[in-house]
Design a protein around this motif. Structure first.
Motif, PDB file in Angstrom:
ATOM      1  N   ASP A  19      -0.398 -13.687  -6.603  1.00 35.78           N
ATOM      2  CA  ASP A  19       0.404 -13.604  -7.824  1.00 35.78           C
ATOM      3  C   ASP A  19      -0.062 -12.408  -8.659  1.00 35.78           C
ATOM      4  O   ASP A  19      -1.251 -12.079  -8.673  1.00 35.78           O
ATOM      5  CB  ASP A  19       0.234 -14.862  -8.682  1.00 35.78           C
ATOM      6  CG  ASP A  19       0.890 -16.083  -8.067  1.00 35.78           C
ATOM      7  OD1 ASP A  19       1.705 -15.939  -7.134  1.00 35.78           O
ATOM      8  OD2 ASP A  19       0.568 -17.200  -8.529  1.00 35.78           O
ATOM      9  N   MET A  70     -10.276 -19.044  -9.296  1.00 40.91           N
ATOM     10  CA  MET A  70      -9.310 -17.960  -9.196  1.00 40.91           C
ATOM     11  C   MET A  70     -10.079 -16.642  -9.257  1.00 40.91           C
ATOM     12  O   MET A  70     -10.867 -16.419 -10.161  1.00 40.91           O
ATOM     13  CB  MET A  70      -8.294 -18.065 -10.343  1.00 40.91           C
ATOM     14  CG  MET A  70      -7.451 -16.835 -10.483  1.00 40.91           C
ATOM     15  SD  MET A  70      -5.997 -16.932 -11.557  1.00 40.91           S
ATOM     16  CE  MET A  70      -6.637 -17.367 -13.133  1.00 40.91           C
ATOM     17  N   THR A  71      -9.817 -15.775  -8.288  1.00 41.65           N
ATOM     18  CA  THR A  71     -10.428 -14.459  -8.270  1.00 41.65           C
ATOM     19  C   THR A  71      -9.350 -13.418  -8.523  1.00 41.65           C
ATOM     20  O   THR A  71      -8.336 -13.381  -7.827  1.00 41.65           O
ATOM     21  CB  THR A  71     -11.092 -14.179  -6.901  1.00 41.65           C
ATOM     22  OG1 THR A  71     -12.053 -15.193  -6.656  1.00 41.65           O
ATOM     23  CG2 THR A  71     -11.757 -12.834  -6.887  1.00 41.65           C
ATOM     24  N   LEU A  72      -9.548 -12.603  -9.551  1.00 41.03           N
ATOM     25  CA  LEU A  72      -8.580 -11.559  -9.887  1.00 41.03           C
ATOM     26  C   LEU A  72      -9.093 -10.217  -9.399  1.00 41.03           C
ATOM     27  O   LEU A  72     -10.255  -9.884  -9.598  1.00 41.03           O
ATOM     28  CB  LEU A  72      -8.362 -11.497 -11.402  1.00 41.03           C
ATOM     29  CG  LEU A  72      -7.705 -12.706 -12.040  1.00 41.03           C
ATOM     30  CD1 LEU A  72      -7.624 -12.520 -13.548  1.00 41.03           C
ATOM     31  CD2 LEU A  72      -6.324 -12.953 -11.468  1.00 41.03           C
ATOM     32  N   GLY A  93      -6.108 -15.377  -4.201  1.00 37.87           N
ATOM     33  CA  GLY A  93      -5.733 -16.551  -3.423  1.00 37.87           C
ATOM     34  C   GLY A  93      -4.234 -16.708  -3.241  1.00 37.87           C
ATOM     35  O   GLY A  93      -3.766 -17.034  -2.159  1.00 37.87           O
ATOM     36  N   SER A  94      -3.476 -16.461  -4.291  1.00 37.58           N
ATOM     37  CA  SER A  94      -2.021 -16.672  -4.250  1.00 37.58           C
ATOM     38  C   SER A  94      -1.223 -15.386  -4.119  1.00 37.58           C
ATOM     39  O   SER A  94      -0.031 -15.436  -3.846  1.00 37.58           O
ATOM     40  CB  SER A  94      -1.570 -17.378  -5.530  1.00 37.58           C
ATOM     41  OG  SER A  94      -1.776 -16.520  -6.652  1.00 37.58           O
ATOM     42  N   GLU A 149      -4.039 -11.977  -8.253  1.00 32.01           N
ATOM     43  CA  GLU A 149      -4.840 -13.153  -7.960  1.00 32.01           C
ATOM     44  C   GLU A 149      -4.975 -13.224  -6.450  1.00 32.01           C
ATOM     45  O   GLU A 149      -3.979 -13.305  -5.732  1.00 32.01           O
ATOM     46  CB  GLU A 149      -4.176 -14.409  -8.517  1.00 32.01           C
ATOM     47  CG  GLU A 149      -5.097 -15.597  -8.651  1.00 32.01           C
ATOM     48  CD  GLU A 149      -5.311 -16.342  -7.359  1.00 32.01           C
ATOM     49  OE1 GLU A 149      -6.464 -16.607  -7.020  1.00 32.01           O
ATOM     50  OE2 GLU A 149      -4.316 -16.652  -6.691  1.00 32.01           O
TER      51      GLU A 149
END
Length: 90
Positions: free
Chosen positions: A28, A1-3, A25-26, A23
């Motif tokens: 979110d 996960m990359t923030l 990727g998502s 985030e």
């Protein structure tokens, strides 16, 4: 996960400050803030509780409070998340 860091509440002094990330990727939102479970629990059984919502907070969830001064930063995070979603759809 990359923030992706978006912002931190202004004038907080840096310790335990409300913060928002996206985030990548998502898309979110990831929020850090003061716990608000006690405030929410005061509402249980009152007319303020959300119809159709189970009473209480699930064990895997947390309730946080984001101060009003964070609204512009959360709005920016929403924009970042929307752009991330558009970029992944292309």
């Amino acid at each position: 996960m990359t923030l992706r860091f978006v912002g931190i509440a202004p004038n907080t002094g840096g310790e335990g400050s409300p913060t928002v990330w996206v985030e990548e990727g998502s898309a979110d939102l990831v929020l850090q803030g003061e716990g608000a479970e006690a405030l929410l629990l005061q509402m249980i059984g009152s007319t303020q509780w959300v119809p159709g919502h189970a009473m209480g907070v699930s064990a895997h969830e947390r309730v946080i409070r984001i101060p009003a001064r964070m609204v512009p930063i959360v709005r920016e995070a929403c924009d970042v998340a929307e752009r991330a979603q558009r970029d992944t759809v292309r």
